[in-house]
Scaffold this active site. Structure first.
Site, mmCIF file in Angstrom:
data_model
loop_
_atom_site.group_PDB
_atom_site.id
_atom_site.type_symbol
_atom_site.label_atom_id
_atom_site.label_comp_id
_atom_site.label_asym_id
_atom_site.label_seq_id
_atom_site.Cartn_x
_atom_site.Cartn_y
_atom_site.Cartn_z
ATOM 1 N N GLU A 10 33.451 -9.078 2.437
ATOM 2 C CA GLU A 10 33.014 -8.009 3.084
ATOM 3 C C GLU A 10 33.722 -7.165 2.146
ATOM 4 O O GLU A 10 34.397 -5.746 2.302
ATOM 5 C CB GLU A 10 34.067 -8.065 3.719
ATOM 6 C CG GLU A 10 33.368 -9.459 5.827
ATOM 7 C CD GLU A 10 34.322 -8.904 6.835
ATOM 8 O OE1 GLU A 10 35.025 -7.872 6.907
ATOM 9 O OE2 GLU A 10 33.653 -9.837 7.657
ATOM 10 N N GLU A 43 30.329 -16.219 8.680
ATOM 11 C CA GLU A 43 31.201 -15.714 9.537
ATOM 12 C C GLU A 43 30.653 -15.019 10.410
ATOM 13 O O GLU A 43 30.203 -14.307 10.048
ATOM 14 C CB GLU A 43 32.274 -15.049 8.509
ATOM 15 C CG GLU A 43 33.752 -14.550 9.670
ATOM 16 C CD GLU A 43 34.440 -14.107 8.986
ATOM 17 O OE1 GLU A 43 34.732 -14.156 7.525
ATOM 18 O OE2 GLU A 43 35.020 -13.085 9.969
#
Length: 540
Positions: free
Chosen positions: A196, A314
């Site tokens: 991220e 994810e």
């Protein structure tokens, strides 16, 4: 009493009184060619780094489920992983870019995460000792797990302004860690670079230009270190939320052949405290919105990086540890199975569920290690749905969703039917498109666009004659006592529970005449396996 009558009565007993509100639906499966292909081990689950002190919405649901403190000897854990034979596991998460590896060149003691004011996500740097890495690999070896490991992509960088980090990646600590991994003959299927940090980032971000240059460094290092290995691991990145311009630039900078897979994250249900999560899960229009992300990433790869494939690295539905009221219940499987079906249509190679254990969205309960309903949904998908993705035309309500794949390790086709309607049941007839004469009109929705009418009846097997009475397999998933927020899922009316020895229960199908209609109860899901379905794309 005929088999079809017995079967219908059984389903009525599972779901109470059969609803008068029943609609007839035709599903046409096109077996002439696949529209996409997944990896053999498409289903994946994550193990995260969050320590017990990770809290959201005044709840602290992580307990002892971290990479660093999870009880790796718990028999339920090993049994749950082994049942997939094999399960892909991604080791990673928000704190992975603060993880250092306990090698001699670290220069300071190897200690776990601790709360730190001003630290990224409120935590200090944490360390993975090689003793712990050995223990993890003992579990992976014993269970046959396929491992994706998320590497620290912030090491050596520094904050240059709020949320933005600059400087080149320092590969020294990672290099020693991978050298150790190779020296111990530990199999890592894929290394993922960062978590991220793409685009606007979550907590921290790195520019695509610098990220691409660092990927070239990492790729060169992997080629060198694995030069004498029979197999080489894949390189994945960036493990973030998809932003078209950033992803395209990363592919352009890193260049042909550097990345094997582009990973992105999906949390399309909102925050774990969102009171509307349950209604979002049963809203077909809401569920379909995320298709734009899958489609756009597919186009970006086609245009800028056809050498790479799409992975969901994810996905937990609701972010910040999931929803305390929904994520570990039967209801969540409507979101989860729909995600698996929808993403697979867009050439997604693997889909990593957040988490295997940890938070409210774990496939296993954090405290007891007992499987939550989504565990069984994942296991059925893994066992029944093969790599080849088939196109489906469907008539009727948008609340009935259908996905079809070549069957796993056997001839035929497997169909997933999801009924999101709380009061209406569906009787579904599955047809093969081989002998279907379609003309413009009303009735069949082709992937949500054109409509068609069936002009003549066809056999489910196409033109081939049957050698005898054929049976299909049916796996109907319903909630215990009709409570959609139940923690117990029923398979064909029987609760799915661990055996006395802690083993995953056998999940046996009901057998039904292959040409009979399929009854799909309100708020239920069904996997249906058709043997010997005439589908050229599936090798028949």
């Amino acid at each position: 009493m005929g088999m079809s009558i017995v079967f219908a009565l059984l389903l009525c007993s599972l779901n109470g009184i059969l609803s008068d509100d029943t609609a007839d639906v035709t599903v046409i499966v096109k077996g002439s060619s696949t529209i996409a292909e997944t990896n053999e081990n498409f289903v994946c689950a994550t193990i995260d780094w969050w320590p017990p002190e990770k809290c959201s919405y005044n709840q602290c649901p992580w307990g002892q489920s971290s990479v660093l403190n999870l009880n790796l000897t718990h028999p339920f854990l090993a049994n749950a992983i082994k049942a997939f034979n094999p399960l892909r596991i991604r080791v990673g998460g928000s704190l992975q870019d603060q993880v250092v590896y306990g090698m001699p060149n670290l220069g300071h003691p190897c200690v776990p995460f601790s709360k730190k004011a001003g630290g990224l996500f409120g935590f200090s740097q944490g360390c993975l000792s090689m003793e712990r890495w050995d223990e993890l690999n003992d579990l992976f070896l014993k269970t046959g797990a396929i491992i994706t490991f998320g590497l620290n992509a912030l090491y050596g960088r520094h904050p240059i302004r709020k949320g933005i980090w600059g400087g080149a990646w320092n590969s020294s600590n990672t290099r020693k860690f991978i050298e150790y991994t190779i020296s111990k003959s530990y199999r890592v299927d894929s290394w993922e670079f960062g978590n991220e940090l793409s685009g606007h980032g979550v907590g921290a971000s790195v520019g695509a230009e610098q990220y691409g240059r660092d990927l070239i460094v990492l790729k060169s290092m992997l080629d060198e270190l694995y030069s004498k290995s029979r197999t080489k691991p894949l390189l994945l990145a960036p493990g973030g939320f998809y932003e078209q311009q950033w992803y395209a630039q990363l592919l352009q900078v890193s260049g042909s052949g550097t990345l094997n897979g582009m990973t992105h994250h999906i949390y399309n249900l909102g925050g774990g405290n969102d009171p509307h999560i349950a209604s979002k899960i049963t809203d077909p229009q809401y569920l379909s919105r995320v298709a734009d992300t899958f489609r756009d990433l597919q186009l970006t790869l086609q245009r800028h990086g056809p050498w790479a494939s799409a992975w969901v690295g994810e996905a937990g539905g609701a972010y910040n540890s999931g929803s305390r009221l929904v994520s570990n219940t039967f209801l969540n499987s409507f979101w989860y199975l729909d995600q698996l079906g929808l993403s697979s249509k867009y050439h997604t190679k693997a889909y990593c569920r957040q988490t295997l254990i940890g938070g409210y969205y774990g496939l296993l309960d954090t405290k007891t290690f007992i499987p939550n309903p989504d565990y069984y949904s994942a296991l059925l998908w893994h066992r029944l749905m093969g790599k080849g993705v088939l196109s489906v035309d469907i008539s009727g309500s948008p609340y009935l969703r259908a996905y079809a794949h070549c069957s796993k390790h056997k001839a035929g086709v497997s169909v997933l039917l999801i009924n999101l309607n709380r009061s209406r049941s569906f009787t579904v007839t599955v047809r093969n498109d081989i002998n279907v004469d379609l003309a413009a009109g009303a009735g069949i929705a082709r992937d949500g666009s054109l409509t068609y009418d069936i002009k003549r009846t066809v056999s489910w097997v196409g033109s081939k004659a049957s050698d005898g009475p054929e049976k299909r397999e049916e796996y109907h998933l319903t909630a215990q006592d009709g409570n959609h927020l139940s923690r117990t899922m029923l398979l064909n009316g029987t609760p799915l529970e661990l055996t006395e020895d802690g083993d995953v229960p056998a999940m046996e199908p009901l057998l039904a005449p292959v040409n009979s209609a399929i009854y799909v109860a309100p708020m239920s899901m069904a996997f249906v396996v058709f043997p010997n379905f005439e589908a050229r794309a599936c090798g028949r």
